[in-house]
Design an enzyme around this catalytic site. Structure first.
Site, PDB file in Angstrom:
ATOM      1  N   ASP A   2     -12.523 -91.968  41.990  1.00 40.77           N
ATOM      2  CA  ASP A   2     -11.804 -92.646  41.489  1.00 40.77           C
ATOM      3  C   ASP A   2     -10.681 -93.527  42.569  1.00 40.77           C
ATOM      4  OD1 ASP A   2     -10.279 -93.742  39.590  1.00 40.77           O
ATOM      5  OD2 ASP A   2      -8.557 -91.634  38.764  1.00 40.77           O
ATOM      6  N   HIS A  19     -15.492-101.637  43.154  1.00 37.51           N
ATOM      7  CA  HIS A  19     -16.703-100.689  42.848  1.00 37.51           C
ATOM      8  C   HIS A  19     -18.056-100.257  44.514  1.00 37.51           C
ATOM      9  CE1 HIS A  19     -14.739 -99.677  39.424  1.00 37.51           C
ATOM     10  NE2 HIS A  19     -14.508-100.950  38.578  1.00 37.51           N
ATOM     11  N   LEU A 113     -31.277 -81.579  49.337  1.00 37.95           N
ATOM     12  CA  LEU A 113     -29.756 -81.800  48.578  1.00 37.95           C
ATOM     13  C   LEU A 113     -30.514 -82.454  47.517  1.00 37.95           C
ATOM     14  CD1 LEU A 113     -26.723 -82.534  48.715  1.00 37.95           C
ATOM     15  CD2 LEU A 113     -27.092 -84.444  49.023  1.00 37.95           C
TER      16      LEU A 113
HETATM   17  C1  IPE Z   1     -13.740 -95.688  40.107  1.00 37.52           C
HETATM   18  O1  IPE Z   1     -12.476 -96.179  39.843  1.00 37.52           O
HETATM   19  C2  IPE Z   1     -14.530 -95.736  38.515  1.00 37.52           C
HETATM   20  C3  IPE Z   1     -15.711 -95.801  38.360  1.00 37.52           C
HETATM   21  C4  IPE Z   1     -16.746 -94.829  38.607  1.00 37.52           C
HETATM   22  C5  IPE Z   1     -16.233 -96.306  36.961  1.00 37.52           C
HETATM   23  P1  IPE Z   1     -11.019 -96.508  39.338  1.00 37.52           P
HETATM   24  O2  IPE Z   1     -12.117 -98.399  38.698  1.00 37.52           O
HETATM   25  O3  IPE Z   1     -11.084 -95.653  38.229  1.00 37.52           O
HETATM   26  O4  IPE Z   1     -10.146 -97.237  39.699  1.00 37.52           O
HETATM   27  P2  IPE Z   1      -8.908 -97.530  39.819  1.00 37.52           P
HETATM   28  O5  IPE Z   1      -8.640 -95.611  39.072  1.00 37.52           O
HETATM   29  O6  IPE Z   1      -9.029 -98.096  38.937  1.00 37.52           O
HETATM   30  O7  IPE Z   1      -8.013 -97.362  41.155  1.00 37.52           O
HETATM   31 MG    MG Z   2      -9.503 -94.697  37.433  1.00 34.68          MG
END
Ligand code: IPE
Ligand code: MG
Length: 222
Positions: A2, A19, A113
């Site tokens: 996250d 991402h 793994l």
């Molecule tokens: C990770 O980050 C998301 C996924 C793996 C889909 P986010 O997209 O939730 O990032 P924030 O919470 O907006 O910072």
């Molecule tokens: Mg998030």
């Protein structure tokens, strides 16, 4: 995993850049995991609730997944990684499902793994699908409802055959499970770190494992 969006926002970049940086963190963590004694690593890549995001972000995430598998599968295979998936991943686009199935077949014999990607995964959805499977067996007369045990249900979950997680780690400071491995996490140790996922690396993973090592686990006993 996250914090991709917040990482991008802090740099005045579009969310997709977060991402993309998150995929780099995946590469680092997958490489570091065996060295830290991790045998099974499950990454929560796309939840059954992530479909609520705007269509262009969903499409960016699916595109990155597609790209990650295509560009990484050879190296993963070379490094002894067995790739597998949990969640309702077979409901994804057919070309992506085919790619995932091929990656799974190619790496099936690897033992260094086990890398599980949770795709279109939700713990509640997983349990509903397991309940449906049990109900169908009961209706068919091959399963006596009174004989259902914890193991019977566990065997119908997507994680059948895998050990329950010892450690559940969430980045970006959030203190929620967000529908991740609800059944399997019953006695997992929870570690939360403020690090945003794109900043996560080998040292951060080692830190989480060190925190885990300080925990006294009793599994309800004494
Ligand atoms: C990770 O980050 C998301 C996924 C793996 C889909 P986010 O997209 O939730 O990032 P924030 O919470 O907006 O910072
Ligand atoms: Mg998030």
């Amino acid at each position: 995993m996250d914090g991709n969006g917040r990482w991008a926002k802090a740099r005045r970049l579009p969310r997709v850049a977060g991402h993309r940086a998150g995929v780099e963190a995946v590469r680092r963590v997958v490489e570091a995991a065996p060295d830290l004694g991790i045998e099974v690593l499950t990454l929560y890549a796309f939840s059954s609730e992530n479909w609520k995001r705007p269509a262009d972000e969903v499409s960016d995430l699916m595109g990155l997944l597609n790209h990650y598998i295509r560009s990484e599968v050879k190296d993963l295979h070379k490094n002894g990684v067995r790739l597998d998936f949990i969640g309702d991943w077979k409901a994804l686009k057919p070309d992506l499902v085919k790619l995932l199935e091929d990656a799974r077949t190619l790496t099936a014999g690897n033992e260094k793994l086990v890398l599980i990607m949770a795709l279109n995964y939700g713990g509640q959805d997983e349990m509903v699908r397991a309940a449906r499977a049990l109900a169908a067996e009961a209706v068919a007369g091959t399963l006596d409802p009174a004989a259902i045990t914890i193991d019977t249900l566990a065997d119908r979950l997507d994680t059948a055959g895998l050990p329950p997680p010892d450690l559940v780690l969430r980045t970006s400071g959030e203190m929620r499970l967000s529908n991740f491995l609800l059944w399997q996490s019953a006695y997992a140790e929870f570690v939360a770190t403020d690090t945003l996922w794109p900043d996560f690396d080998r040292a951060a993973l080692a830190g989480a494992v060190a925190e885990f090592a300080t925990r006294e686990r009793r599994f309800g006993g004494r």
